[in-house]
Design a protein around this motif. Structure first.
Motif, short mmCIF file in Angstrom:
data_model
loop_
_atom_site.label_atom_id
_atom_site.label_comp_id
_atom_site.label_asym_id
_atom_site.label_seq_id
_atom_site.Cartn_x
_atom_site.Cartn_y
_atom_site.Cartn_z
N PRO A 141 -6.24 13.47 -2.29
CA PRO A 141 -5.27 12.43 -1.69
C PRO A 141 -5.58 11.11 -2.06
CG PRO A 141 -6.28 13.74 -0.17
CD PRO A 141 -6.83 14.39 -1.35
N MET A 142 -4.93 10.07 -2.14
CA MET A 142 -5.48 8.51 -2.45
C MET A 142 -4.31 7.60 -1.93
SD MET A 142 -6.76 7.75 -6.09
CE MET A 142 -8.00 9.12 -6.08
N ILE A 143 -5.08 6.50 -1.45
CA ILE A 143 -4.16 5.43 -0.92
C ILE A 143 -4.51 4.36 -1.93
CG2 ILE A 143 -3.77 3.81 0.93
CD1 ILE A 143 -4.60 6.11 2.79
N LYS A 166 -10.54 8.11 7.75
CA LYS A 166 -11.79 8.19 7.38
C LYS A 166 -11.96 9.30 6.41
CE LYS A 166 -16.39 9.43 8.82
NZ LYS A 166 -17.41 9.59 9.74
N GLY A 167 -12.50 9.03 5.05
CA GLY A 167 -12.85 10.05 4.07
C GLY A 167 -11.89 10.18 3.33
N TRP A 168 -10.65 9.49 3.20
CA TRP A 168 -9.61 9.43 2.16
C TRP A 168 -10.11 8.62 0.99
CZ3 TRP A 168 -3.91 10.27 2.08
CH2 TRP A 168 -3.55 11.21 2.78
N LYS A 169 -9.48 8.67 -0.02
CA LYS A 169 -10.08 8.13 -1.17
C LYS A 169 -8.97 6.96 -1.46
CE LYS A 169 -12.89 11.49 -1.80
NZ LYS A 169 -13.33 11.42 -0.34
N LEU A 170 -9.46 5.66 -2.22
CA LEU A 170 -8.53 4.58 -2.06
C LEU A 170 -8.77 3.96 -3.47
CD1 LEU A 170 -10.23 2.77 0.98
CD2 LEU A 170 -8.41 4.55 1.25
N SER A 171 -7.62 3.30 -3.95
CA SER A 171 -7.60 2.89 -5.25
C SER A 171 -7.15 1.54 -5.50
CB SER A 171 -7.07 3.80 -6.30
OG SER A 171 -7.30 3.22 -7.51
N ARG A 212 -12.48 3.73 -4.23
CA ARG A 212 -13.42 3.47 -3.04
C ARG A 212 -13.09 4.61 -2.11
NH1 ARG A 212 -14.77 0.03 -6.30
NH2 ARG A 212 -15.21 -2.19 -5.97
N GLU A 213 -13.87 4.71 -0.99
CA GLU A 213 -13.75 5.91 -0.02
C GLU A 213 -13.79 5.34 1.20
OE1 GLU A 213 -16.86 8.70 -0.17
OE2 GLU A 213 -15.77 10.24 1.26
N ALA A 214 -12.85 5.66 2.28
CA ALA A 214 -12.69 5.06 3.60
C ALA A 214 -13.94 5.58 4.44
CB ALA A 214 -11.57 5.27 4.43
N LEU A 215 -15.00 4.76 5.05
CA LEU A 215 -15.94 5.17 5.48
C LEU A 215 -15.47 5.37 7.04
CD1 LEU A 215 -18.91 2.60 4.42
CD2 LEU A 215 -18.38 5.00 4.13
N ASN A 216 -14.59 4.67 7.69
CA ASN A 216 -14.02 4.84 9.10
C ASN A 216 -12.72 5.02 9.06
OD1 ASN A 216 -16.76 3.74 9.59
ND2 ASN A 216 -15.94 1.73 9.07
N ASN A 217 -11.82 5.29 10.01
CA ASN A 217 -10.53 5.06 10.30
C ASN A 217 -10.48 3.71 10.34
OD1 ASN A 217 -10.04 8.09 10.34
ND2 ASN A 217 -10.17 7.97 12.70
N PHE A 218 -9.35 3.05 9.85
CA PHE A 218 -9.11 1.68 9.97
C PHE A 218 -7.66 1.30 9.86
CE2 PHE A 218 -10.64 1.73 5.79
CZ PHE A 218 -9.41 1.15 4.86
N THR A 219 -7.22 0.21 10.12
CA THR A 219 -5.73 -0.05 10.05
C THR A 219 -5.46 -0.83 8.96
OG1 THR A 219 -5.42 0.55 12.26
CG2 THR A 219 -3.63 -0.95 11.17
N VAL A 262 0.75 -1.20 0.02
CA VAL A 262 -0.04 -0.03 0.18
C VAL A 262 0.85 1.19 0.10
CG1 VAL A 262 -0.16 -0.17 2.50
CG2 VAL A 262 -2.13 1.13 1.46
N PHE A 263 0.55 2.29 -0.58
CA PHE A 263 1.23 3.60 -0.52
C PHE A 263 0.06 4.54 -0.76
CE2 PHE A 263 1.59 2.29 -5.16
CZ PHE A 263 1.00 3.42 -5.67
N LYS A 264 0.56 5.98 -0.44
CA LYS A 264 -0.20 6.93 -0.62
C LYS A 264 0.34 7.75 -1.75
CE LYS A 264 1.62 10.53 2.81
NZ LYS A 264 2.69 9.90 3.41
N THR A 265 -0.57 8.65 -2.40
CA THR A 265 -0.31 9.60 -3.78
C THR A 265 -1.50 10.53 -3.43
OG1 THR A 265 -0.09 9.63 -5.88
CG2 THR A 265 -1.48 7.75 -5.28
N SER A 266 -1.49 11.12 -4.48
CA SER A 266 -2.44 12.40 -4.70
C SER A 266 -2.91 12.59 -6.23
CB SER A 266 -2.26 13.53 -4.19
OG SER A 266 -3.18 14.63 -4.66
N LEU A 267 -4.12 12.17 -6.65
CA LEU A 267 -4.53 11.91 -8.07
C LEU A 267 -5.75 12.92 -8.36
CD1 LEU A 267 -3.96 8.14 -8.67
CD2 LEU A 267 -2.39 10.16 -9.27
#
Ligand code: HEM
Length: 487
Positions: free
Chosen positions: A92-94, A385-390, A370-377, A83-88
């Protein structure tokens, strides 16, 4: 007077444009600043790139160069292979990588994550399924699915075969050379227009087709609605298509009432007369937006796969010969002009394995969101929560742990039980998996059956590059030389 002069000078077009760009950028800038305020969180490693733009240009550049997987692979190697973070695209996106990343996202829909599409997609496809979540999405999916499931599609097979035969007669027969990508578009678009809204008037199809091209180019773009931008052109094209669909609906309502149209003749009739499982009928806006969605989702993806299959078969005569043998076996015993039956489609096993292997090596879609609905690990990192995921097709499709010698074409990987779950995902996965998978399978098989039976071909540019814009397509349209078969 002096003051007036200054104001007039300031209000020149470039100044106004700069002001407008600044105003439109404020939400992105605010988001960017907020995103960087996570000093105590153990976020996945990676770079958020430039303010606002993030790493979008690098991401798009890799796509245009035909190597979208390099964007992912370089970061998997540099930061973390899981997993890594970026911004597209202003977000901001994970990025979740590999089969494990797919498994996590596809299995946690409506728990830790939910489907999300970039602003450009949401603004263009307004009230369609892709902007719905939770219960609303479930009922809308069910409604659309009852038109797209295998049982319903059986009724449209004859139509598909007829459209394919006519298309080949009109656009391939008698030609020495064919430019595949734009030509196959005619088939896929005609078919979608015909099955979704019975749009068979050649002049209307011809009018809608370039509008769709404009629309498609803006689907994945910066959502800046200013003249000259891809997004602006796409919004205008979508409005024009909506106006045409409005007229078609108006006429259809009358035709249905006066029994000149059948409630099952196409998706449009079906949506006008059928309620969802809660008894609610879709509004006219929702019907239009969903038809727009299916026209969009349904024709460029399939034409991309058909074009890639034609390229792979052109490169590998031994695979072509095996496909031909299977298809001739199916045709044997049929009378001249007899259309394909459902049982024939089930016999096209080798052809579908070839198409599947083509989609593994050259997936038409790079992934989704996808989008994170909660804070999770996840993998030891915090996903806020709220970050966009791909997720991406390439990060698992070429993983040697699941596909030994991953760059080698081998259709037998799809024999028997096929690939390990979550390692192969050209259609995504979980509750938001592609709704048109069966439709696409049928569309591709029917077309390839008809082409392979009639022609052998050679690639005029043997190693033509394919690039993503946003779907996978040949950089020069894939020119082939045809040799008709005497069968
Ligand atoms: C080979 C052709 C196709 C490919 C590779 C493909 C791929 C995809 C992918 C990757 C997704 C995202 C799934 C996810 O996020 O998990 C998707 C969604 C979708 N596709 Fe396809 N697709 C194809 C053909 C079609 C066709 C023919 C239709 C319609 C007739 C269609 C309709 C849709 C719809 C409506 C969604 C959104 C589903 C939702 O949000 O619940 N697709 N497709």
């Amino acid at each position: 007077m002096g003051m007036d002069m200054e104001v007039t000078e300031l209000l020149t077009f470039p100044a106004l444009l700069a002001l407008l760009v600044f105003v439109l950028s404020v939400p992105f800038i605010t988001k960017f600043v907020k995103t960087r305020k996570h000093p105590n969180l153990n976020l996945p490693p990676g770079s958020l790139g430039w303010p606002v733009i993030g790493e979008t240009f690098e991401f798009l550049r890799r796509g245009y160069e035909g190597e979208p997987e390099l964007f992912i692979r370089e970061r998997m190697e540099k930061y973390d292979s899981r997993v890594f973070k970026t911004s597209l695209l202003g977000e901001p996106m994970i990025m979740f990588c590999g089969a494990a990343g797919n498994k996590f996202l596809f299995s946690n829909e409506n728990k830790d994550v939910q489907v999300w599409w970039p602003t450009s997609v949401r603004k263009l496809l307004r009230s369609s399924l892709v902007t719905k979540v939770g219960y609303e999405a479930k009922t809308m999916r069910k409604l659309l699915m009852s038109f797209l499931n295998p049982e319903a599609l059986k009724n449209y097979l004859a139509k598909m075969d007829t459209v394919a035969c006519c298309h080949i007669t009109n656009h391939w027969q008698g030609k020495e050379d064919v430019l595949v990508y734009p030509t196959v578009k005619l088939y896929a678009f005609e078919l979608a227009c015909c099955l979704f809204a019975s749009i068979e008037d050649a002049i209307l199809v011809f009018k809608l087709s370039p509008q769709f091209d404009e629309f498609l180019k803006g689907v994945i773009s910066f959502p800046i609605n200013l003249p000259g931008t891809r997004f602006h052109r796409a919004m205008k094209a979508a409005d024009a298509i909506r106006e045409e669909l409005k007229l078609i609906i108006k006429k259809r309502r009358v035709d249905l009432e006066e029994k000149r149209a059948s409630p099952t003749q196409d998706l449009l009739s079906y949506l006008l007369v059928t309620s969802d499982s809660s008894g609610r009928f879709l509004t006219e806006k929702e019907i239009i937006d969903n038809i727009l969605l299916l026209l969009f989702a349904g024709h460029d993806t399939s034409r991309s796969v058909i074009t890639s299959v034609i390229q792979y078969l052109g490169r590998m005569p031994h695979v072509y010969e095996q496909v031909l043998e299977e298809q001739l076996e199916i045709s044997k015993g049929k009378e001249a002009g007899q259309l394909l039956q459902w049982e024939d489609i089930q016999k096209m096993k080798y052809l579908w394995n070839v198409a599947s292997e083509v989609m593994r090596l050259s997936p038409p879609v790079t992934g989704s969101y996808r989008e994170a609905l909660n804070n999770f690990t996840y993998a030891g990192y915090t996903i806020p929560k709220g970050w966009k995921l791909s997720w991406s097709t390439s990060s698992s499709h070429k993983d040697p742990a699941f596909f030994p010698d991953p760059d080698h074409f081998d259709a037998s990987r799809f024999e028997g039980a096929g690939p390990t779950p979550f390692s192969y995902a050209p259609f995504g996965g979980g509750p938001r998996m592609c709704l048109g998978q069966e439709f696409a399978r049928l569309e591709i098989l029917v077309f390839m059956h008809n082409i392979v039976k009639r022609f052998k071909w050679w690639l005029l540019i043997p190693n033509e590059k394919f690039l993503h814009d946003p779907m996978l397509k040949p950089s020069k349209g894939l020119s082939i030389r045809l040799q008709p078969l005497q069968i």
